[in-house]
Design a protein around this motif. Structure first.
Motif, PDB file in Angstrom:
ATOM      1  N   ARG A  77       0.827  -1.218   0.000  1.00 27.70           N
ATOM      2  CA  ARG A  77       0.000   0.000   0.000  1.00 27.70           C
ATOM      3  C   ARG A  77       0.857   1.262   0.000  1.00 27.70           C
ATOM      4  O   ARG A  77       0.551   2.242  -0.683  1.00 27.70           O
ATOM      5  CB  ARG A  77      -0.913   0.009   1.233  1.00 27.70           C
ATOM      6  CG  ARG A  77      -2.146  -0.828   1.106  1.00 27.70           C
ATOM      7  CD  ARG A  77      -3.117  -0.494   2.221  1.00 27.70           C
ATOM      8  NE  ARG A  77      -4.357  -1.210   2.093  1.00 27.70           N
ATOM      9  CZ  ARG A  77      -5.430  -0.960   2.836  1.00 27.70           C
ATOM     10  NH1 ARG A  77      -5.391  -0.024   3.760  1.00 27.70           N
ATOM     11  NH2 ARG A  77      -6.532  -1.657   2.667  1.00 27.70           N
ATOM     12  N   VAL A  78       1.926   1.242   0.799  1.00 24.52           N
ATOM     13  CA  VAL A  78       2.810   2.399   0.837  1.00 24.52           C
ATOM     14  C   VAL A  78       3.417   2.627  -0.538  1.00 24.52           C
ATOM     15  O   VAL A  78       3.469   3.765  -1.034  1.00 24.52           O
ATOM     16  CB  VAL A  78       3.913   2.210   1.902  1.00 24.52           C
ATOM     17  CG1 VAL A  78       4.974   3.294   1.778  1.00 24.52           C
ATOM     18  CG2 VAL A  78       3.301   2.241   3.299  1.00 24.52           C
ATOM     19  N   ALA A  79       3.879   1.557  -1.168  1.00 24.13           N
ATOM     20  CA  ALA A  79       4.479   1.684  -2.500  1.00 24.13           C
ATOM     21  C   ALA A  79       3.455   2.206  -3.504  1.00 24.13           C
ATOM     22  O   ALA A  79       3.768   3.080  -4.327  1.00 24.13           O
ATOM     23  CB  ALA A  79       5.041   0.345  -2.953  1.00 24.13           C
ATOM     24  N   GLU A  80       2.230   1.706  -3.433  1.00 20.77           N
ATOM     25  CA  GLU A  80       1.186   2.157  -4.353  1.00 20.77           C
ATOM     26  C   GLU A  80       0.911   3.650  -4.200  1.00 20.77           C
ATOM     27  O   GLU A  80       0.623   4.351  -5.167  1.00 20.77           O
ATOM     28  CB  GLU A  80      -0.102   1.366  -4.120  1.00 20.77           C
ATOM     29  CG  GLU A  80      -0.046  -0.062  -4.634  1.00 20.77           C
ATOM     30  CD  GLU A  80      -1.290  -0.841  -4.272  1.00 20.77           C
ATOM     31  OE1 GLU A  80      -2.241  -0.236  -3.707  1.00 20.77           O
ATOM     32  OE2 GLU A  80      -1.321  -2.056  -4.553  1.00 20.77           O
ATOM     33  N   GLY A  81       1.018   4.129  -2.966  1.00 18.11           N
ATOM     34  CA  GLY A  81       0.775   5.544  -2.711  1.00 18.11           C
ATOM     35  C   GLY A  81       1.816   6.454  -3.321  1.00 18.11           C
ATOM     36  O   GLY A  81       1.604   7.671  -3.415  1.00 18.11           O
TER      37      GLY A  81
END
Length: 200
Positions: free
Chosen positions: A68-72
């Motif tokens: 999720r962090v990477a997607e953000g």
């Protein structure tokens, strides 16, 4: 589909969100299967219908949150050439700060049994621990192409310094520190300042 006709991805998301809430409220010691399913409002056995054991579930939780962090940060390079470079970087750092990284790191330290499962995910490429660093470096390189960051700057080294500083501030000051973002902006300005033209 689950036996009750609910899509498995939806169940996973519901259980992951519930586990994160329990973790933030009670810490790693409070993460029991019963506490998680109670928080999610589902039957106690539902977690074990989809995961072989609690450690596998928690490892999957960490993989999901890292993703999720990477997607953000995936659209970070699209911001190159617009806005202020420091503001854009701070937007990315804000994604790191909002990812509950401190609580998740404490979970990994508190439950060594999930370490092997995380190593397997890393080996399979499911998650990448340097994703934020790489995405930030890509953004800085894009700003170099726009002429808004010195061509002589080492974008990878700058990204590492900024992500490292963000983690250090998060772990030493905590996510609830009201001055966290102000401290990070000061660091970001100092790290990038000598590489930015006045217009950036």
């Amino acid at each position: 589909m689950s036996p009750r006709g609910v899509a498995i991805p939806e169940i996973r998301r519901q259980l992951f969100d519930a586990a994160e809430q329990v973790l933030l409220r009670e810490g790693p010691s409070g993460l029991t299967g019963r506490a998680i399913t109670r928080e999610a409002g589902v039957a106690t056995g539902l977690l074990y219908n989809h995961f072989p054991d609690l450690d596998e579930f928690l490892a999957e939780l960490l993989v999901d949150r890292a993703g999720r962090v990477a997607e953000g940060l995936l659209d970070l390079s699209d911001r190159a050439g617009s806005g202020h470079v420091v503001d854009n970087v701070m937007g990315a750092i804000g994604t790191l700060f909002s990812g509950n990284l401190l609580a998740l790191a404490r979970l990994a330290l508190a439950r060594p049994a999930i370490t092997a499962r995380l190593h397997r995910a890393l080996g399979e490429g499911t998650i990448s621990m340097d994703a934020a660093e790489r995405l930030l470096a890509g953004y800085l390189e894009a700003e170099q192409r726009h002429g808004r960051l010195s061509a002589a700057a080492d974008a990878s080294a700058l990204a590492l310094a900024l992500v490292g500083a963000a983690h250090q501030l998060l772990f030493t000051r905590g996510p609830q520190d009201p001055a966290l973002h102000a401290h990070m902006r000061r660091v970001t300005t100092a790290v990038l300042g000598g590489h930015l033209p006045a217009s950036a």
